[in-house]
Design an enzyme around this catalytic site. Structure first.
Site, PDB file in Angstrom:
ATOM      1  N   CYS A  84       0.820  -1.228   0.000  1.00 44.59           N
ATOM      2  CA  CYS A  84       0.000   0.000   0.000  1.00 44.59           C
ATOM      3  C   CYS A  84       0.845   1.265   0.000  1.00 44.59           C
ATOM      4  CB  CYS A  84      -0.940  -0.007   1.187  1.00 44.59           C
ATOM      5  SG  CYS A  84      -1.896  -1.520   1.285  1.00 44.59           S
ATOM      6  N   HIS A 130      -3.234   6.854   2.303  1.00 45.59           N
ATOM      7  CA  HIS A 130      -3.682   5.581   1.745  1.00 45.59           C
ATOM      8  C   HIS A 130      -5.080   5.297   2.278  1.00 45.59           C
ATOM      9  CE1 HIS A 130      -4.262   1.440   0.970  1.00 45.59           C
ATOM     10  NE2 HIS A 130      -3.928   1.027   2.178  1.00 45.59           N
ATOM     11  N   ASN A 163     -10.332  -0.468  -0.336  1.00 44.13           N
ATOM     12  CA  ASN A 163      -8.878  -0.330  -0.162  1.00 44.13           C
ATOM     13  C   ASN A 163      -8.183  -0.952  -1.366  1.00 44.13           C
ATOM     14  OD1 ASN A 163      -6.190  -0.888   0.512  1.00 44.13           O
ATOM     15  ND2 ASN A 163      -6.647  -1.228   2.670  1.00 44.13           N
TER      16      ASN A 163
HETATM   17  O1  UT7 Z   1      -4.066  -1.467   3.394  1.00 45.66           O
HETATM   18  C1  UT7 Z   1      -3.032  -2.005   4.137  1.00 45.66           C
HETATM   19  C2  UT7 Z   1      -3.151  -1.663   5.540  1.00 45.66           C
HETATM   20  N1  UT7 Z   1      -4.373  -2.176   6.056  1.00 45.66           N
HETATM   21  C3  UT7 Z   1      -4.995  -1.501   6.966  1.00 45.66           C
HETATM   22  O2  UT7 Z   1      -4.550  -0.427   7.334  1.00 45.66           O
HETATM   23  C4  UT7 Z   1      -6.218  -2.109   7.601  1.00 45.66           C
HETATM   24  C5  UT7 Z   1      -6.159  -1.859   9.054  1.00 45.66           C
HETATM   25  N2  UT7 Z   1      -7.159  -2.552   9.855  1.00 45.66           N
HETATM   26  C6  UT7 Z   1      -8.488  -2.248   9.791  1.00 45.66           C
HETATM   27  O3  UT7 Z   1      -8.920  -1.486   8.966  1.00 45.66           O
HETATM   28  C7  UT7 Z   1      -9.355  -2.848  10.870  1.00 45.66           C
HETATM   29  O4  UT7 Z   1      -8.551  -3.567  11.763  1.00 45.66           O
HETATM   30  C8  UT7 Z   1     -10.516  -3.745  10.347  1.00 45.66           C
HETATM   31  C9  UT7 Z   1     -11.566  -2.885   9.666  1.00 45.66           C
HETATM   32  C10 UT7 Z   1      -9.971  -4.801   9.410  1.00 45.66           C
HETATM   33  C11 UT7 Z   1     -11.191  -4.439  11.540  1.00 45.66           C
HETATM   34  O5  UT7 Z   1     -11.657  -3.467  12.471  1.00 45.66           O
HETATM   35  P1  UT7 Z   1     -11.264  -3.574  14.020  1.00 45.66           P
HETATM   36  O6  UT7 Z   1     -11.933  -2.466  14.697  1.00 45.66           O
HETATM   37  O7  UT7 Z   1      -9.751  -3.609  14.116  1.00 45.66           O
HETATM   38  O8  UT7 Z   1     -11.910  -4.932  14.429  1.00 45.66           O
HETATM   39  P2  UT7 Z   1     -11.263  -6.160  15.234  1.00 45.66           P
HETATM   40  O9  UT7 Z   1     -10.456  -6.997  14.317  1.00 45.66           O
HETATM   41  O10 UT7 Z   1     -10.594  -5.639  16.469  1.00 45.66           O
HETATM   42  O11 UT7 Z   1     -12.560  -6.960  15.651  1.00 45.66           O
HETATM   43  C12 UT7 Z   1     -13.536  -6.362  16.523  1.00 45.66           C
HETATM   44  C13 UT7 Z   1     -14.729  -7.306  16.629  1.00 45.66           C
HETATM   45  C14 UT7 Z   1     -14.347  -8.736  16.947  1.00 45.66           C
HETATM   46  O12 UT7 Z   1     -15.385  -9.269  17.771  1.00 45.66           O
HETATM   47  P3  UT7 Z   1     -15.225  -9.358  19.354  1.00 45.66           P
HETATM   48  O13 UT7 Z   1     -14.018 -10.192  19.588  1.00 45.66           O
HETATM   49  O14 UT7 Z   1     -15.060  -7.931  19.825  1.00 45.66           O
HETATM   50  O15 UT7 Z   1     -16.534  -9.974  19.790  1.00 45.66           O
HETATM   51  C15 UT7 Z   1     -14.370  -9.436  15.609  1.00 45.66           C
HETATM   52  O16 UT7 Z   1     -14.634 -10.806  15.719  1.00 45.66           O
HETATM   53  O17 UT7 Z   1     -15.393  -7.364  15.370  1.00 45.66           O
HETATM   54  C16 UT7 Z   1     -15.497  -8.739  14.916  1.00 45.66           C
HETATM   55  N3  UT7 Z   1     -15.367  -8.751  13.473  1.00 45.66           N
HETATM   56  C17 UT7 Z   1     -16.436  -8.606  12.674  1.00 45.66           C
HETATM   57  N4  UT7 Z   1     -17.732  -8.434  12.913  1.00 45.66           N
HETATM   58  C18 UT7 Z   1     -18.567  -8.293  11.868  1.00 45.66           C
HETATM   59  C19 UT7 Z   1     -14.270  -8.889  12.729  1.00 45.66           C
HETATM   60  N5  UT7 Z   1     -14.578  -8.823  11.430  1.00 45.66           N
HETATM   61  C20 UT7 Z   1     -15.915  -8.657  11.366  1.00 45.66           C
HETATM   62  C21 UT7 Z   1     -16.831  -8.511  10.305  1.00 45.66           C
HETATM   63  N6  UT7 Z   1     -18.126  -8.327  10.611  1.00 45.66           N
HETATM   64  N7  UT7 Z   1     -16.433  -8.509   9.013  1.00 45.66           N
END
Ligand code: UT7
Length: 329
Positions: free
Chosen positions: A120, A254, A285
């Site tokens: 990225c 990005h 993205n």
């Molecule tokens: O482009 C290259 C660089 N990439 C990035 O910069 C991406 C960076 N990361 C992100 O954008 C975020 O981490 C995501 C959007 C991918 C995820 O968001 P998050 O706020 O970091 O979520 P998380 O992984 O901490 O998960 C939070 C909760 C979890 O549930 P519990 O454990 O709190 O009950 C996950 O299981 O959300 C759950 N979860 C989902 N729920 C519904 C994870 N994915 C999903 C989903 N739908 N698709």
């Protein structure tokens, strides 16, 4: 004694172009294969829809279309391009570089041509290198492209990545200018975190297992790194360019996640008048392509104009990052 190469004292971006795949994929389509919700996707990432390439919208085709737009804006003769640099992680041939074919298609068939793998951060890496090639005298003009077909390596059933990644291309022509048009690059890497965004298996392992490799991401550590460390790198890029936040017109990070963009905007204390790129909402993205795609979207919306000062920063798998101040053509 060997003669040293000498180039232009200053370089800048003379043209920017992009290519958006035709097919719009709304969150509803993603939800057919993952357990999630439109609300979760929108509030956690800012994405409402993205574009996925159709069969004919290859890495080559999207690159050439973006490059032709950039060339047209620059007004330069393609035969004067001395180097073509393509940043991508989704040209799925180990060799040769796709840049060689792009060079032929855009009318620069003998230019130096090579691909770079900087995920990225790819577009920013390409522009930074182009700046140095022009100023160092290795090329009069450079075509720098960021292009991805991430839909090819996205596991549609993985709720951690299926909603994020998308396809597209962006291009810039870098050449000599009378005043500096590209500030010094602030860039770096952290290979200790190489595993947080990575292809699941090497190609030989995948072939042995009859599996298709995918891009896997441990999103939260990447999110935290991007939200905090990247704002520092962006501030350093302003400082080394001698540009104050008040002097900026645009902030184009990005397009990884709307919440990362907002966190960086707050940490940088950008004044209200600085327009912030929000292309992720409609485009997802697109890794190396996201910054030029966002710039062209802002131009089409009337938010960006020729001469604007923009802070751009790319960050992603590696981990790698690069930040620069640029003046828009
Ligand atoms: O482009 C290259 C660089 N990439 C990035 O910069 C991406 C960076 N990361 C992100 O954008 C975020 O981490 C995501 C959007 C991918 C995820 O968001 P998050 O706020 O970091 O979520 P998380 O992984 O901490 O998960 C939070 C909760 C979890 O549930 P519990 O454990 O709190 O009950 C996950 O299981 O959300 C759950 N979860 C989902 N729920 C519904 C994870 N994915 C999903 C989903 N739908 N698709």
């Amino acid at each position: 004694m060997i003669n040293a190469s000498t180039g232009s004292q200053y370089a800048g971006i003379l043209g920017i172009g992009s290519y958006r795949p035709r097919r719009v994929v709304p969150n509803a389509e993603i939800l057919e294969q993952i357990d999630s919700s439109d609300e979760w996707i929108q509030t956690r990432s800012g994405i409402k829809e993205r574009r996925w390439a159709s069969d004919d919208e290859t890495v080559l085709m999207m690159s050439v279309n973006a490059a032709k737009d950039a060339l047209q804006e620059s007004g330069i003769d393609p035969a004067e391009i001395g180097a073509v640099v393509v940043a991508t992680v989704t040209h799925l041939y180990q060799t040769p570089a796709i840049a060689t074919r792009v060079a032929v298609e855009v009318g620069a068939p003998t230019a130096a041509a090579f691909d770079i793998s900087a995920a990225c951060a790819g577009f920013c890496y390409g522009v930074a290198m182009a700046n140095d090639l022009v100023r160092g005298g290795s090329a009069k003009y450079v075509l720098a492209i960021g292009v991805e077909r991430l839909s090819d390596i996205t596991d549609r059933t993985d709720r951690g990545t299926a909603f994020i990644f998308a396809d597209g291309a962006g291009a810039a022509i870098v050449g000599p200018t009378d005043e500096p048009g590209i500030g010094p690059v602030v860039w770096g890497s952290d290979g200790t975190q190489h595993q947080v965004i990575s292809q699941t298996e090497s190609w030989p392992e995948a072939v042995a297992d009859s599996k298709w490799p995918h891009l896997a991401m441990d999103g939260n550590p990447v999110f935290r790194w991007a939200s905090f460390a990247m704002a520092k790198a962006a501030q350093q890029a302003l400082d080394v360019a001698g540009v104050k936040a008040e002097q900026l017109d645009l902030f184009v990070p990005h397009q990884a996640n709307m919440r990362i963009t907002d966190a960086m905007r707050r940490t940088l204390k950008l004044p209200e008048h600085v327009k912030v790129a929000r292309d992720i909402e409609r485009q997802g993205n697109t890794s190396a392509a996201s910054i030029p795609l966002a710039i062209t979207a802002m131009r089409e919306a009337g938010e960006a104009k020729s001469g604007d000062l923009a802070l751009i920063i790319g960050f992603g798998a590696g981990l790698v990052y690069a930040a620069l101040v640029i003046r828009l053509p």
